[in-house]
Design a protein around this motif. Structure first.
Motif, PDB file in Angstrom:
ATOM      1  N   LEU A   1       0.976   4.100  -2.884  1.00 25.00           N
ATOM      2  CA  LEU A   1       0.815   5.523  -2.564  1.00 25.00           C
ATOM      3  C   LEU A   1       1.940   6.354  -3.164  1.00 25.00           C
ATOM      4  O   LEU A   1       1.699   7.428  -3.726  1.00 25.00           O
TER       5      LEU A   1
ATOM      6  N   TRP B   1       1.564   6.204  -7.257  1.00 24.95           N
ATOM      7  CA  TRP B   1       0.406   6.944  -7.774  1.00 24.95           C
ATOM      8  C   TRP B   1       0.427   8.401  -7.357  1.00 24.95           C
ATOM      9  O   TRP B   1      -0.081   9.267  -8.087  1.00 24.95           O
ATOM     10  N   GLY B   2       1.002   8.698  -6.219  1.00 26.18           N
ATOM     11  CA  GLY B   2       1.155  10.102  -5.838  1.00 26.18           C
ATOM     12  C   GLY B   2       2.097  10.840  -6.771  1.00 26.18           C
ATOM     13  O   GLY B   2       1.843  11.978  -7.168  1.00 26.18           O
TER      14      GLY B   2
ATOM     15  N   SER C   1      -5.924   8.541  -2.689  1.00 25.69           N
ATOM     16  CA  SER C   1      -5.284   7.778  -1.621  1.00 25.69           C
ATOM     17  C   SER C   1      -5.970   7.974  -0.274  1.00 25.69           C
ATOM     18  O   SER C   1      -5.843   7.133   0.608  1.00 25.69           O
TER      19      SER C   1
ATOM     20  N   LEU D   1      -6.700   1.151  -4.935  1.00 20.44           N
ATOM     21  CA  LEU D   1      -6.049   2.411  -5.277  1.00 20.44           C
ATOM     22  C   LEU D   1      -5.492   2.358  -6.692  1.00 20.44           C
ATOM     23  O   LEU D   1      -5.659   3.306  -7.459  1.00 20.44           O
TER      24      LEU D   1
ATOM     25  N   TYR E   1       0.831  -1.199   0.000  1.00 24.61           N
ATOM     26  CA  TYR E   1       0.000   0.000   0.000  1.00 24.61           C
ATOM     27  C   TYR E   1       0.872   1.257   0.000  1.00 24.61           C
ATOM     28  O   TYR E   1       0.586   2.217  -0.716  1.00 24.61           O
TER      29      TYR E   1
END
Length: 72
Positions: free
Chosen positions: A10, A13-14, A43, A52, A6
């Motif tokens: 994060l 994708w951030g 997120s 996500l 996860y």
């Protein structure tokens, strides 16, 4: 909740959302700007890496598709 997969999702994708929003900001294009902001904001609502990744992929594809089709 914060598993390594996860946290990695994060991070990835951030960064993609930030790059998309920055591109939209520099080009004055609203579709990539809003899509990037939504990817970064996703997120806060997704609780696992798979959901996500699915939502972020859909948002990125939609924002790029709208930008290429309508040039907004």
């Amino acid at each position: 909740m914060f598993t390594p997969s996860y946290m990695f999702a994060l991070l990835i994708w951030g960064a993609i959302g930030f790059a998309l929003a920055l591109y939209g900001w520099k080009q004055k294009a609203y579709a990539p700007l809003i899509g990037g902001i939504l990817v970064m904001g996703a997120s806060y609502f997704m609780r696992d890496a798979f959901s996500l990744s699915v939502v972020a992929t859909i948002l990125v594809v939609l924002s790029i598709g709208i930008f290429r089709r309508y040039h907004i």
